[in-house]
Scaffold this motif. Structure first.
Motif, PDB file in Angstrom:
ATOM      1  N   LEU A   6      39.779  31.758  36.786  1.00  0.00           N
ATOM      2  CA  LEU A   6      39.686  31.082  35.497  1.00  0.00           C
ATOM      3  C   LEU A   6      39.787  29.593  35.785  1.00  0.00           C
ATOM      4  O   LEU A   6      40.841  29.093  36.175  1.00  0.00           O
ATOM      5  N   GLU A   7      38.652  28.887  35.659  1.00  0.00           N
ATOM      6  CA  GLU A   7      38.610  27.455  35.928  1.00  0.00           C
ATOM      7  C   GLU A   7      39.173  26.715  34.724  1.00  0.00           C
ATOM      8  O   GLU A   7      38.632  26.790  33.625  1.00  0.00           O
ATOM      9  N   GLY A  18      39.507  26.790  29.532  1.00  0.00           N
ATOM     10  CA  GLY A  18      39.449  27.735  30.639  1.00  0.00           C
ATOM     11  C   GLY A  18      38.153  28.520  30.562  1.00  0.00           C
ATOM     12  O   GLY A  18      37.773  28.977  29.479  1.00  0.00           O
ATOM     13  N   ALA A  20      35.789  31.557  32.665  1.00  0.00           N
ATOM     14  CA  ALA A  20      35.716  32.563  33.730  1.00  0.00           C
ATOM     15  C   ALA A  20      34.400  33.320  33.620  1.00  0.00           C
ATOM     16  O   ALA A  20      33.929  33.603  32.515  1.00  0.00           O
ATOM     17  N   SER A  30      30.264  34.965  30.340  1.00  0.00           N
ATOM     18  CA  SER A  30      31.493  34.238  30.634  1.00  0.00           C
ATOM     19  C   SER A  30      32.490  34.385  29.489  1.00  0.00           C
ATOM     20  O   SER A  30      32.143  34.760  28.380  1.00  0.00           O
ATOM     21  N   TYR A  31      33.723  34.082  29.817  1.00  0.00           N
ATOM     22  CA  TYR A  31      34.824  34.073  28.864  1.00  0.00           C
ATOM     23  C   TYR A  31      35.326  32.640  28.819  1.00  0.00           C
ATOM     24  O   TYR A  31      35.605  32.038  29.859  1.00  0.00           O
ATOM     25  N   SER A  32      35.406  32.070  27.641  1.00  0.00           N
ATOM     26  CA  SER A  32      35.908  30.708  27.471  1.00  0.00           C
ATOM     27  C   SER A  32      37.093  30.729  26.522  1.00  0.00           C
ATOM     28  O   SER A  32      37.097  31.464  25.531  1.00  0.00           O
ATOM     29  N   VAL A  45      44.987  33.797  27.239  1.00  0.00           N
ATOM     30  CA  VAL A  45      44.536  34.564  28.405  1.00  0.00           C
ATOM     31  C   VAL A  45      45.394  35.817  28.578  1.00  0.00           C
ATOM     32  O   VAL A  45      44.881  36.891  28.877  1.00  0.00           O
ATOM     33  N   PHE A  60      43.351  37.210  35.441  1.00  0.00           N
ATOM     34  CA  PHE A  60      42.780  35.892  35.669  1.00  0.00           C
ATOM     35  C   PHE A  60      43.654  35.099  36.636  1.00  0.00           C
ATOM     36  O   PHE A  60      44.871  35.068  36.499  1.00  0.00           O
ATOM     37  N   GLU A  62      44.383  31.378  37.936  1.00  0.00           N
ATOM     38  CA  GLU A  62      44.183  29.990  37.520  1.00  0.00           C
ATOM     39  C   GLU A  62      43.665  29.135  38.670  1.00  0.00           C
ATOM     40  O   GLU A  62      44.225  29.139  39.763  1.00  0.00           O
TER      41      GLU A  62
END
Length: 75
Positions: A6-7, A18, A20, A30-32, A45, A60, A62
């Motif tokens: 998870l960026e 975040g 991913a 993607s998941y934001s 999250v 996730f 980090e």
């Protein structure tokens, strides 16, 4: 358990984001998540990790991203 990076970054206005990649090559998506604080992002999250979106067995990891003025990214 699927571990997914998870960026996480802090935007110039102070909010946190975040992102991913939770899909795969055949089904990319993607998941934001967005929050006013890092803790808010972490709380949202945690809800997903607990199954709130129907995605089971996901964890996730980090990864903090720092955007630089020149457009490059430091990990």
């Amino acid at each position: 358990m699927k571990n997914v990076p998870l960026e996480i970054s802090q935007e110039i206005d102070g909010t946190w984001v975040g992102i991913a990649q939770i899909g795969n090559a055949n089904d990319p998506h993607s998941y934001s998540v967005f929050g006013n604080t890092l803790q808010e992002v972490r709380d949202l999250v945690a809800e997903v990790e607990a199954g709130a979106l129907g995605i089971l067995n996901i964890n996730f990891i980090e990864v903090f991203i720092n955007d630089r003025v020149d457009g490059s990214v430091a990990l």
